[in-house]
Motif scaffolding. Structure first.
Motif, PDB file in Angstrom:
ATOM      1  N   LYS A   1     -14.195  25.395  40.206  1.00 29.80           N
ATOM      2  CA  LYS A   1     -12.944  25.918  40.749  1.00 29.80           C
ATOM      3  C   LYS A   1     -13.184  26.564  42.115  1.00 29.80           C
ATOM      4  N   ALA A   2     -14.309  27.276  42.256  1.00 27.77           N
ATOM      5  CA  ALA A   2     -14.643  27.924  43.529  1.00 27.77           C
ATOM      6  C   ALA A   2     -14.893  26.879  44.617  1.00 27.77           C
ATOM      7  N   ILE A   3     -15.635  25.820  44.273  1.00 28.68           N
ATOM      8  CA  ILE A   3     -15.922  24.756  45.245  1.00 28.68           C
ATOM      9  C   ILE A   3     -14.633  24.065  45.679  1.00 28.68           C
ATOM     10  N   GLU A   4     -13.752  23.861  44.723  1.00 26.34           N
ATOM     11  CA  GLU A   4     -12.474  23.212  45.028  1.00 26.34           C
ATOM     12  C   GLU A   4     -11.666  24.046  46.023  1.00 26.34           C
ATOM     13  N   LEU A   5     -11.595  25.363  45.814  1.00 23.48           N
ATOM     14  CA  LEU A   5     -10.856  26.244  46.717  1.00 23.48           C
ATOM     15  C   LEU A   5     -11.506  26.299  48.093  1.00 23.48           C
ATOM     16  N   ALA A   6     -12.860  26.298  48.096  1.00 24.35           N
ATOM     17  CA  ALA A   6     -13.575  26.355  49.372  1.00 24.35           C
ATOM     18  C   ALA A   6     -13.276  25.122  50.212  1.00 24.35           C
ATOM     19  N   LYS A   7     -13.216  23.968  49.574  1.00 29.24           N
ATOM     20  CA  LYS A   7     -12.927  22.727  50.300  1.00 29.24           C
ATOM     21  C   LYS A   7     -11.492  22.703  50.819  1.00 29.24           C
ATOM     22  N   LYS A   8     -10.570  23.256  50.033  1.00 35.64           N
ATOM     23  CA  LYS A   8      -9.165  23.284  50.459  1.00 35.64           C
ATOM     24  C   LYS A   8      -8.900  24.371  51.501  1.00 35.64           C
TER      25      LYS A   8
END
Length: 716
Positions: A156-163
């Motif tokens: 979830k953290a990686i997903e937010l970082a990419k967005k």
């Protein structure tokens, strides 16, 4: 593209456990730029392109302590791609105070609701969807200890970082406060990159933010008028107003999102604490636990392994193999002696005690991971305050059991200048890991029938701290009221074996590294000066450079019962690193002729000391000035040479006087007779008692409430 994930959370929230679970063995340790506080970073096990940074445990982003300054500077200046906020779900109300601040800084935030297994076990329910809506960020339930949810929260953290979706707070303060914040926000719009966060910090009169924004005097005056007006309306100071606003909002969240099965709020941790923090039982229980830890580590399990390492590995296998190799190579006699009698004898003497230290590190990690060490701080605060010390001093001392250097640096968290200096001067009295081989050596070689002496050494350090607290607090330089100590007690939890092993390995690795560098070089030097005379001719140790120097120095230690030059130079070598005491004795006694019965060098050592002089030697080396690295830390924390010399002088002088009293009176009571040394020792004892019981400087000691207890908030 590398993604940086910052782990942020309260102390004891399970942050380090999550860090270890995510990074495994790919972590590395360094220092934060410009400061000497340790930081941990590592690569995600499943993806080496993801860096995990473990920030110091903090309760707030207000910069009161060094940890809070470091964490806030990293978040605001380094700007990680995403923050995982580890929240102890068993103490959610206290933990969400930090969360409300993290959602304001403009970085994507994911809440890792840790210890959720304990919440379920208690029958409590946390509405994750409602909590996510109230906080304005993603919430994932995890149990870092059991590995549950760790992958999900990272994904979830990686997903937010990419967005690159910034988290923004969804709540608002009460009308008058919100109006003031909006006014300040309008004044700094365009001057800072995150107007709302800066507006809140300016409202709190945050000195660091005021300096950083570099606002004009007129603008500062306008902001101050806004703050003063709000303070008058609410009849409170600005900082307290913001804190109250946050807790009011959190209180509403708890009512909406958390349903507790146990309405009385009495937990298992509370029931245990009724016993282990009991005013009468706490200290005996603590003493018993520490006795068992040291007894098992140094006198039973640890001793069995240490005996094998000393007698077999470094006594026969390694010297035999290396000796045969050198003989086959036809190397010179001096080189054989350097390698066998210098390096192997010196380094081997220190590493021989590694098994005992590993066992001790394991048990100390067990106590820390279970939550008991936090109780020790709470227990000792009651005692420390009665002896004129701040309860906050116990934190540096607990850290100092591993190494005095970070323990001394941890004194920065003490706001009161007098209490901070006193903590710096007394922290190194507590035996660090470097002193453990010295304790094990003396107890094993001279007191094998008295295993209780090993844990006794730990309490000698605590006693020295308490006596020093009383004496120093009654001087002009350290007088004043003791600062209060408010702390939070985390819930008890089952230790994680993997975390324990990592903790044990980290400390052991540091010890091995020192043995391979500082002790290695020191052993070579000690071998040289104990093998050659001033004409650089190879001679017997008794005719060497070291013997000629040591014989002059030994006069100083004669009244302490160990005027032999070997013991004197060993004590001096301990100023470089305390482990050098063991390596130096290993080298010097290794030169002696072995008896017909094949006596080991430690048997020869025991013949050079009486039991009273051995205790004197041990206590002097436990209490005297610490190693050079620790002295350097004292210099940095004191800020000037004068106070550094005062600290080192006090430590060494105190150690000398205590050792003198012990040896001279011990000799008297064991039939040694009365002489001038006995008279001096009695005079020194009377002086210490006078300094302890004289009136406090500048006032009647009884007029102040130094008997107030610590405030402890129990988590869960």
């Amino acid at each position: 593209m590398e993604i940086r994930i910052a782990l942020v959370g309260n102390p004891n929230s399970g942050k380090t456990t999550l860090f270890n679970a995510l990074t495994g063995s790919s972590q590395y340790v360094g220092n934060w730029p410009g400061v000497t506080v340790e930081k941990k970073a590592g690569k995600l096990k499943e993806n080496k392109g993801i860096e995990i940074v473990d920030l110091p445990g903090i309760y707030s982003l207000s910069p009161y302590t060094l940890e809070e300054v470091i964490s806030r500077n990293y978040l605001m200046e380094e700007k990680p791609d995403v923050v995982i906020n580890i929240v102890d779900s068993t103490n959610i109300e206290r933990n969400l105070y930090l969360t409300t601040q993290l959602t304001e800084i403009g970085i994507p935030v994911v809440i890792a609701l840790n210890m959720i297994d304990i919440v379920r076990k208690k029958g409590d329910i946390i509405d994750v969807k409602a909590l996510s809506k109230c906080m304005g960020c993603e919430v994932v339930e995890i149990s870092a200890l059991k590995g549950e949810g760790c992958r999900e929260v990272t994904e979830k953290a990686i997903e937010l970082a990419k967005k690159k979706v910034k988290t923004t707070p969804v709540y608002a303060f009460s009308n008058s406060v919100e109006r003031a914040i909006k006014e300040i926000e309008g004044l700094v719009e365009g001057k800072v990159d995150n107007p709302r966060w800066y507006a809140i910090k300016l409202f709190e009169r945050d000195k660091n933010v005021i300096e950083k924004t570099n606002l004009s005097p007129d603008l500062k005056a306008n902001i101050e008028n806004i703050i003063v007006s709000c303070e008058k309306d609410l009849d409170d100071d600005s900082e307290s107003i913001i804190a109250n606003e946050r807790y009011n909002y959190i209180g509403n969240i708890i009512k909406l999102c958390v349903r507790k099965k146990n309405k009385t709020n009495v937990t298992t941790s509370d029931r245990i604490d009724n016993i282990v923090t009991n005013r009468f039982l706490a200290l005996p229980i603590f003493a018993l636990i520490m006795f068992l830890v040291y007894y098992v580590s140094i006198s039973t399990i640890g001793t069995l392994m240490t005996d094998w390492v000393n007698e077999v590995l470094f006594g026969e296998i390694i010297p035999g193999a290396v000796g045969s190799l050198l003989e086959s190579m036809g190397t010179a006699e001096w080189l054989n002696s350097l390698i066998l009698d210098g390096v192997i004898a010196g380094v081997g003497a220190v590493l021989g005690f590694l098994p005992q230290m590993i066992v001790l590190f394991f048990f100390l990690g067990l106590l820390e991971d279970s939550g008991y060490m936090a109780r020790v701080a709470f227990i000792m605060d009651r005692i420390f305050r009665k002896f004129g010390l701040s309860g906050k001093s116990i934190i540096p001392m607990l850290i100092g059991t591993g190494c005095s250097v970070p323990g001394i640096m941890a004194s920065r968290t003490i706001e009161n200048e007098h209490d901070r200096k006193m903590s710096i001067m007394t922290t190194s009295f507590i035996p660090c890991s470097a002193k453990l081989p010295v304790i094990a050596l003396i107890v094993g070689a001279i007191f094998p029938a008295y295993p209780w002496l090993a844990p006794g050494a730990y309490f000698v350090g605590i006693t020295a701290v308490l006596i020093s607290g009383v004496i120093l607090k009654k001087t002009k330089a350290f007088s004043g009221d003791v600062s209060p100590f408010v702390m939070e007690l985390p819930p008890y939890k089952a230790p994680n074996l993997k975390s324990l092993l990592i903790h044990m390995w980290d400390r052991s690795k540091s010890f091995i590294k020192k043995a391979g560098t500082i002790i290695f070089l020191a052993s070579g030097f000690i071998w040289f000066v104990s093998s050659f005379n001033w004409s650089l001719q190879m001679v017997d140790a008794s005719e060497s450079i070291l013997a000629s120097i040591g014989s002059k120095i030994a006069i100083v230690f004669g009244p302490l019962g160990w005027g032999d030059w070997k013991a004197a130079v060993a004590a001096l070598s301990g100023l470089v690193a305390k482990e050098n005491i063991v390596s130096t004795l290993g080298i010097l006694y290794g030169f002696e002729e072995v008896t017909e019965n094949g006596a080991e060098i430690w048997v020869l050592l025991s013949q050079s000391f009486t039991q009273v002089s051995a205790i004197s030697f041990l206590i002097f080396n436990l209490l005297c000035a610490p190693c050079f690295a620790a002295v350097g830390a004292i210099r940095r924390e004191m800020g000037n040479l004068k106070w550094t010399l005062i600290a080192v002088g006090y430590q060494t002088g105190f150690a000398y006087v205590v050792s003198l009293i012990i040896y001279q009176l011990g000799t008297l009571f064991t039939g040694g007779g009365f002489h001038i040394g006995t008279a001096v020792a009695i005079a020194m004892l009377v002086l210490i008692l006078y300094l302890m019981f004289r009136p406090q400087h500048g006032k009647n000691a009884k007029s102040k409430g130094v008997w107030k207890g610590a405030v402890g908030t129990q988590g869960g």
